[in-house]
Design an enzyme around this catalytic site. Structure first.
Site, short mmCIF file in Angstrom:
data_model
loop_
_atom_site.label_atom_id
_atom_site.label_comp_id
_atom_site.label_asym_id
_atom_site.label_seq_id
_atom_site.Cartn_x
_atom_site.Cartn_y
_atom_site.Cartn_z
N CYS A 166 9.70 1.81 3.48
CA CYS A 166 10.61 0.46 4.01
C CYS A 166 11.72 1.11 4.17
CB CYS A 166 10.68 -0.28 2.99
SG CYS A 166 10.92 -0.48 1.49
N PHE A 191 0.98 -0.94 0.34
CA PHE A 191 0.08 -0.27 0.21
C PHE A 191 0.99 1.21 0.10
CE2 PHE A 191 0.61 -0.54 4.69
CZ PHE A 191 1.26 0.90 4.83
N GLU A 197 -4.77 -3.74 -1.74
CA GLU A 197 -6.13 -3.32 -1.68
C GLU A 197 -6.95 -2.02 -1.22
OE1 GLU A 197 -6.34 -6.52 1.41
OE2 GLU A 197 -5.20 -6.36 -0.34
N ARG A 198 -5.60 -1.45 -0.20
CA ARG A 198 -5.65 -0.23 0.37
C ARG A 198 -5.87 1.16 0.09
NH1 ARG A 198 -1.85 -1.22 5.51
NH2 ARG A 198 -2.74 -3.06 6.12
N LYS A 252 -1.29 -7.48 -8.91
CA LYS A 252 -2.40 -7.31 -7.53
C LYS A 252 -1.92 -6.66 -6.88
CE LYS A 252 -2.72 -9.05 -3.49
NZ LYS A 252 -3.26 -7.49 -3.08
N GLU A 275 9.29 -3.59 12.75
CA GLU A 275 9.31 -3.02 11.94
C GLU A 275 8.00 -1.81 12.57
OE1 GLU A 275 9.17 -1.82 7.88
OE2 GLU A 275 7.99 -3.36 8.67
#
Length: 498
Positions: free
Chosen positions: A280, A148, A175-176, A172, A382
């Site tokens: 990240c 996301f 979905e957020r 793919k 994290e």
């Protein structure tokens, strides 16, 4: 309610039996729903890809590059629209969203040079009348499973290289915030790509598993959390697929006593808190060397952090916006709770932050934690939010050891004026990407991106020539053209060094 559909064979896939809500992180309201697919829907995408990929692979690289050039121009022309759409679903401020799009475009720019990158090797007279050459050929259908936090950049990192090399691609996305990936696929079609070359399927674990198990998808690229990265790498590899899976991070910033602390504070403000820490390659751990350095750095950090402006995603004066979902807000604040219970000093507390007029938004205030130690779970894991932890090191050796021994090995930075210390650190630290006075050391598009340890599973990096290697297979040809003599004088002799 706005509906976000799959993008298969150049258009929407139709009705869905399952959906996932898409939040507006700034208001806390549901703004749309995205269709969730299954194995049957994936099969439709694979069938469409199989129809178009052989002809695309047979298209000469220069013509494929022209499509990439046209796509680049379309993305640039629609950049403001893309940034605003991205910002509305993710929560990052619009300027930051522009950066998301731009860093993806830089890989598309590299992919525009695919004719040069695809050139193979040739050795004449490797043996008597024998020539050896190599070529790189596409794998067929590639798949990308993206996170996301960079809904434009990371998809373009993946499909740009894969498609330029001659593959079809099935994306793919998260979905957020799925709208920007769909819009990119629409623009790619508009750029001249055939229908079915770049497709977008939405889904949860059901769709991910279908991709991992599908026999006609030989290569998968993933970016996300480390636990899921390890799962995808293990399951995909067990199915004889080529897999690169990039996971989480806990990037450290080493601050030497000779560093320019004003510059360090300025860099940390963006690297630790930009995009609400949902990167990240964020820099959530600062490691000052020596207590004197730590005290001076802390003294400068406090006013700088207190001056950060948290705002809605379209606030041009905001330094960062909300986090992506209410669940993620609760998770980040839970980690601050944990750190406090473990004994960390909460210097600046971002819990319970509320923005006037947007009280239901998913905001977390900037947080500074000091006296964090390596045995704390809040250090080991994290957090992925606007939280900066100070871990004090007594000397240079400890500063090298901390990131080297951490379970993650994505990025690290050192701030110093000492060239010898910087060179020694870069050589010895057990981390995949190193910055020297650069807080977020993401390599440019013609190099490559990839971390070590639990930050990266698989041994080939993203984009650049490493990306080209991942999305292609090398074929080596040894050839000769004998003159037809029958006396045996031209019998084949394998080329050797003898």
């Amino acid at each position: 309610m706005r509906q976000v559909d799959h993008f298969i064979a150049g258009g929407a896939a139709g009705s869905a039996t399952r959906t996932h809500k898409i939040w507006n992180p700034s208001t806390g309201e549901v703004q749309a729903e995205v269709a969730l697919g299954d194995a049957a829907l994936l099969q439709k995408a694979v069938d469409a890809a199989k129809k178009v990929q052989p002809e695309w692979a047979a298209t000469n690289p220069q013509r494929r590059a022209r499509v990439m050039f046209a796509f680049k121009e379309l993305v640039e022309a629609n950049k403001q629209e893309l940034a605003e759409l991205l910002s509305s679903e993710h929560g990052k401020v619009v300027d930051d969203a522009h950066g998301d799009v731009q860093r993806g475009l830089e890989v598309i720019e590299f992919a525009c040079g695919i004719p040069q990158a695809l050139k193979g090797e040739y050795t004449q007279s490797a043996g008597p009348g024998i020539d050896v050459y190599s070529m790189r050929q596409p794998l067929g259908i590639g798949a990308g499973i993206t996170p996301f936090n960079f809904p434009a950049m990371i998809p373009m990192w993946m499909f740009g290289m894969a498609i330029a090399a001659g593959n079809a691609f099935i994306l793919k996305p998260s979905e957020r915030d799925p709208s920007v990936p769909v819009r990119l696929a629409e623009l790619f079609l508009e750029a001249g790509a055939p229908e079915g070359l770049l497709q977008v399927v939405h889904g949860d674990k059901e769709m991910v598993d279908a991709i991992l198990d599908h026999p006609d998808i030989p290569a998968i690229s993933f970016v996300g959390s480390s636990d899921i990265a390890q799962y995808i790498y293990s399951r995909g590899s067990a199915n004889a697929k080529r897999v690169q899976a990039f996971g989480g991070a806990k990037n450290h910033g080493i601050v030497m006593p000779d560093a320019d602390l004003d510059q360090v504070v300025n860099d940390l403000a963006g690297a630790a808190f930009g995009s609400a820490g949902e990167r990240c390659m964020a820099l959530p751990v600062v490691v000052p060397v020596g207590d004197d350095t730590a005290d001076k750095l802390r003294e400068k950090l406090i006013p700088a952090i207190n001056a950060l402006r948290v705002g809605v995603s379209n606030d041009p004066d905001a330094h960062y916006g909300p986090v992506v979902t209410p669940e993620h807000k609760a998770r980040v604040e839970g980690w601050i709770d944990t750190a406090e219970k473990e004994g960390a000093e909460v210097v600046i507390d971002g819990r319970g932050f509320s923005l006037q007029g947007h009280e239901n938004g998913f905001f977390v205030g900037p947080t500074l934690l000091d006296r964090v130690t390596t045995d704390m779970e809040s250090y080991k894991e994290e957090i992925f939010g606007p939280v900066l932890q100070i871990v004090r090191a007594k000397d240079f050796e400890e500063a090298v050891r901390l990131p080297s021994e951490h379970q993650y090995g994505n990025g690290v930075a050192i701030f110093t004026r000492n060239g010898h210390a910087a060179r020694e650190f870069a050589s010895r630290v057990n981390v995949g990407m190193v910055g020297i006075n650069v807080p977020i050391p993401v390599p440019v598009s013609y190099h490559s991106f990839g971390g070590w340890k639990r930050s990266g599973f698989g041994d080939i990096d993203q984009y650049g020539m490493e990306g080209l290697k991942f999305w292609t297979k090398a074929k080596k040809v040894t050839q000769r053209w004998p003159d037809g003599g029958g006396d045996g004088s031209n019998a084949f002799v394998i080329p050797t060094m003898g």
